[in-house]
Enzyme design. Structure first.
Site, PDB file in Angstrom:
ATOM      1  N   ARG A  43      41.936  15.917  59.846  1.00 31.68           N
ATOM      2  CA  ARG A  43      43.374  16.213  59.753  1.00 31.68           C
ATOM      3  C   ARG A  43      43.794  17.516  59.416  1.00 31.68           C
ATOM      4  O   ARG A  43      44.181  18.418  60.018  1.00 31.68           O
ATOM      5  CB  ARG A  43      44.796  15.112  59.657  1.00 31.68           C
ATOM      6  CG  ARG A  43      45.638  15.604  59.829  1.00 31.68           C
ATOM      7  CD  ARG A  43      46.045  15.858  61.053  1.00 31.68           C
ATOM      8  NE  ARG A  43      45.333  15.123  62.212  1.00 31.68           N
ATOM      9  CZ  ARG A  43      45.427  15.608  63.437  1.00 31.68           C
ATOM     10  NH1 ARG A  43      46.789  16.934  63.820  1.00 31.68           N
ATOM     11  NH2 ARG A  43      45.175  14.635  64.858  1.00 31.68           N
ATOM     12  N   LYS A  61      60.434  33.916  56.643  1.00 30.44           N
ATOM     13  CA  LYS A  61      60.486  32.708  57.289  1.00 30.44           C
ATOM     14  C   LYS A  61      59.268  32.102  57.409  1.00 30.44           C
ATOM     15  O   LYS A  61      59.210  31.530  58.558  1.00 30.44           O
ATOM     16  CB  LYS A  61      61.682  33.427  58.226  1.00 30.44           C
ATOM     17  CG  LYS A  61      62.600  34.220  57.721  1.00 30.44           C
ATOM     18  CD  LYS A  61      63.316  34.167  59.606  1.00 30.44           C
ATOM     19  CE  LYS A  61      64.209  35.160  59.337  1.00 30.44           C
ATOM     20  NZ  LYS A  61      65.040  35.767  60.096  1.00 30.44           N
ATOM     21  N   LYS A 104      69.194  42.984  50.404  1.00 28.10           N
ATOM     22  CA  LYS A 104      69.287  42.260  51.605  1.00 28.10           C
ATOM     23  C   LYS A 104      71.556  42.491  51.687  1.00 28.10           C
ATOM     24  O   LYS A 104      71.752  43.124  50.238  1.00 28.10           O
ATOM     25  CB  LYS A 104      68.887  41.531  52.008  1.00 28.10           C
ATOM     26  CG  LYS A 104      67.630  41.337  52.316  1.00 28.10           C
ATOM     27  CD  LYS A 104      66.665  40.204  53.306  1.00 28.10           C
ATOM     28  CE  LYS A 104      67.389  40.656  54.818  1.00 28.10           C
ATOM     29  NZ  LYS A 104      67.082  39.823  55.516  1.00 28.10           N
ATOM     30  N   GLU A 152      68.438  47.145  53.022  1.00 29.19           N
ATOM     31  CA  GLU A 152      69.152  46.841  54.757  1.00 29.19           C
ATOM     32  C   GLU A 152      70.639  47.652  55.054  1.00 29.19           C
ATOM     33  O   GLU A 152      71.353  47.794  53.731  1.00 29.19           O
ATOM     34  CB  GLU A 152      69.089  45.320  54.486  1.00 29.19           C
ATOM     35  CG  GLU A 152      69.539  45.099  56.103  1.00 29.19           C
ATOM     36  CD  GLU A 152      70.196  43.318  55.785  1.00 29.19           C
ATOM     37  OE1 GLU A 152      69.381  42.582  55.800  1.00 29.19           O
ATOM     38  OE2 GLU A 152      71.323  43.059  55.752  1.00 29.19           O
ATOM     39  N   ASP A 182      68.563  46.803  60.553  1.00 28.49           N
ATOM     40  CA  ASP A 182      69.538  45.864  60.966  1.00 28.49           C
ATOM     41  C   ASP A 182      69.965  45.525  62.097  1.00 28.49           C
ATOM     42  O   ASP A 182      71.403  46.175  61.255  1.00 28.49           O
ATOM     43  CB  ASP A 182      69.284  44.753  59.433  1.00 28.49           C
ATOM     44  CG  ASP A 182      70.030  43.371  59.862  1.00 28.49           C
ATOM     45  OD1 ASP A 182      68.499  43.263  60.331  1.00 28.49           O
ATOM     46  OD2 ASP A 182      70.635  42.395  59.364  1.00 28.49           O
TER      47      ASP A 182
END
Length: 285
Positions: free
Chosen positions: A102, A137, A169, A202, A224
């Site tokens: 698995r 992410k 950011k 950013e 961005d």
């Protein structure tokens, strides 16, 4: 970026934690009905289409479970596959094969999906000088494998985590009191702590691009959520002063147009957070 030794250590942590999670005190299903002396053989069968990834990781898993398992590889990582292809055979202790099954499938199915999506984005960029980057992410606890899959698919890795690059950011900038202050504080922190880390900043608009360019030593500017025209203007303003990266809701329909604006990189969280696992099976033979 992290070293190869650090990356390999991350992979080992993933394997050991996954075995702890899945096997625990023992695979009682196998222990109950299969003798410890039983030998078996199984094949990794493809039931989908795409780019296979995770073959080398599967070998690591099998060998962590049982160093005596033998793997015969027919298709390597990064190779296009189709329904009915057999990627490898594994032979040895039947209990060991079942114990690893698995984890091998879960890992390869997700890694192959990421490599397939990344490869599709790479093809969208053919003929340009822009490269595709992943992001943070990722699935908690599985980041090293997902970033490995991006590389297998032809993409490049962004920073691995919060510790291997300074990335200022919008929230960092706002909490710090502005772009110039955030950059100055970051440089001072690096110097005080004897750290050699690249700085990415950013920008939310062209005025912020201009302000960032007033500071020296910026590695890359993250452009961005800009539209195409503003992205082209940003690239012109930045010139060769530092690298450029576009991000923000860039998808299959828009990625080529952003690349044609002249950015060095495009980063996309969709490579890792918006994929459907490749259908694979491990079947006894």
């Amino acid at each position: 970026m992290i070293t190869e030794a650090q990356f390999q250590n991350e992979l080992q942590i993933i394997i050991q934690n996954a075995i702890r999670e899945d096997v625990g005190a023992g695979d009682y299903s196998s222990l109950a009905c299969i003798p410890s002396s039983a030998k078996g053989k199984a094949k990794l069968l493809v039931k989908d289409e795409g780019i296979i990834a995770g073959v080398e990781f599967a070998k690591m898993i099998f060998h962590e479970v049982d160093a005596n398992l033998l793997i015969e590889t027919f298709i390597n990582d990064g190779t296009p596959v189709k329904y009915g292809d057999v990627v490898f055979n594994v032979s040895g202790s039947s209990q060991s094969i079942l114990k690893a099954e698995r984890l091998v499938l879960n890992s390869m199915q997700r890694m192959s999906a990421i490599a397939t999506k990344t490869n599709g984005y790479v093809k969208f960029l053919e003929g340009t000088t822009t490269k595709i980057l992943d992001t943070r992410k990722t699935t908690p606890g599985f980041r090293a494998c997902e970033k490995w899959a991006v590389k297998i698919g032809g993409g490049e890795n962004h920073r691995f985590a919060l510790y291997d690059m300074i990335m200022l950011k919008d929230n960092h900038i706002d909490f710090s009191g502005g772009i110039t202050l955030a950059i100055a504080k970051s440089k001072a922190f690096l110097k005080e702590n004897n750290l050699d880390l690249k700085i990415i900043v950013e920008a939310r608009n062209l005025d912020e691009i201009k302000e960032i360019l007033q500071s020296e030593g910026i590695y890359r500017i993250l452009i961005d959520n800009f539209n195409y025209e503003d992205t082209r203007q940003a690239v012109t303003l930045i010139g060769n002063k530092c690298q450029t990266e576009s991000s923000g809701n860039i998808n299959e329909d828009t990625i080529r147009l952003y690349a044609e604006c002249g950015v060095n990189y495009i980063s996309s969280g969709a490579l890792t957070h918006s994929i459907y696992n490749m259908d694979l099976s491990l079947k006894a033979i």
